[in-house]
Scaffold this active site. Structure first.
Site, PDB file in Angstrom:
ATOM      1  N   VAL A  10      -0.043   3.683  -3.102  1.00 22.72           N
ATOM      2  CA  VAL A  10      -0.076   2.227  -3.261  1.00 22.72           C
ATOM      3  C   VAL A  10      -1.539   1.836  -3.443  1.00 22.72           C
ATOM      4  CG1 VAL A  10       2.041   1.682  -2.002  1.00 22.72           C
ATOM      5  CG2 VAL A  10      -0.085   1.944  -0.738  1.00 22.72           C
ATOM      6  N   SER A  11      -1.761   0.763  -4.169  1.00 24.68           N
ATOM      7  CA  SER A  11      -3.130   0.405  -4.542  1.00 24.68           C
ATOM      8  C   SER A  11      -3.969  -0.118  -3.393  1.00 24.68           C
ATOM      9  CB  SER A  11      -3.118  -0.628  -5.675  1.00 24.68           C
ATOM     10  OG  SER A  11      -2.543  -0.059  -6.829  1.00 24.68           O
ATOM     11  N   SER A  12      -3.330  -0.677  -2.364  1.00 20.07           N
ATOM     12  CA  SER A  12      -4.075  -1.205  -1.233  1.00 20.07           C
ATOM     13  C   SER A  12      -3.205  -1.195   0.007  1.00 20.07           C
ATOM     14  CB  SER A  12      -4.541  -2.642  -1.521  1.00 20.07           C
ATOM     15  OG  SER A  12      -3.426  -3.509  -1.536  1.00 20.07           O
TER      16      SER A  12
END
Length: 204
Positions: A10-12
């Site tokens: 996941v990106s963040s």
């Protein structure tokens, strides 16, 4: 003996990995063999991915939900896919894209189709990353135009700043005391000092 692994990205920390986790459970991947990174897909310098790649051996199977979870850089996705499938010799199954399951279609036509699909999807993944960055830049520019400020709020220079600086320069107080009196960090103190001196020179 071959093993089955799963990779989640996941990106963040704000993004939810539940859908990817559920997909790994449905695929029968043991939770102890699922590796997850919470960072951008711009490159493969991710701690959990590196750890996973170090464990993979010939004959293993790796599940990912979609190609953009592997990465968002066209050339690097292509390169990593080659390393994993050709050099290490594992199979990869992209759950959302059945055509990208290297266990199937190992003949010339199957390989050609898989390579073609991989190129298209990795190109789309990088294009989407580029579009996200453009939208973010446009959003920031629009917000700045409206007067929205980003980053830490500026520390105001106290009225006694010149006096505190003189005391510090004459070694009457230490730098720690000067920072305490101004309420500034060391970098801010020196930056403000520079600004003040430049301003004084312009007045001369």
């Amino acid at each position: 003996m071959s093993s089955t692994y799963g990779y989640i990205r996941v990106s963040s920390t704000d993004q939810n990995e539940d859908r990817q986790t559920a997909a790994m459970q449905e695929a029968g991947v043991d939770a102890s063999n699922v590796y997850m990174d919470k960072q951008s897909g711009k490159d493969f310098m991710r701690p959990q991915y590196i750890k996973l790649a170090g464990k993979l051996k010939k004959g293993d199977l790796l599940y990912i939900l979609s190609i953009d979870r592997l990465g968002r850089n066209y050339e690097e996705i292509q390169n990593q896919w080659r390393i994993l499938t050709k050099e290490i010799g594992i199979d990869i199954c992209v759950i959302d894209m059945p055509l990208l399951d290297t266990r199937n279609g190992k003949d010339l036509m199957g390989t050609f189709i898989a390579d073609l699909v991989l190129q298209i999807l990795s190109f789309v993944a990088e294009s989407e990353r580029s579009n996200i960055r453009k939208r973010q830049a446009q959003g920031i520019a629009a917000a700045k135009a409206k007067g929205v400020k980003f980053g830490r709020p500026e520390v105001e220079v106290p009225k006694e700043f010149p006096k505190i600086v003189k005391e510090w320069e004459r070694k009457r107080i230490s730098i720690d005391e000067a920072l305490k009196k101004t309420g500034m960090s060391e970098s801010t103190f020196y930056r403000r000092l520079r600004e003040c001196r430049i301003s004084e020179r312009k007045k001369l």
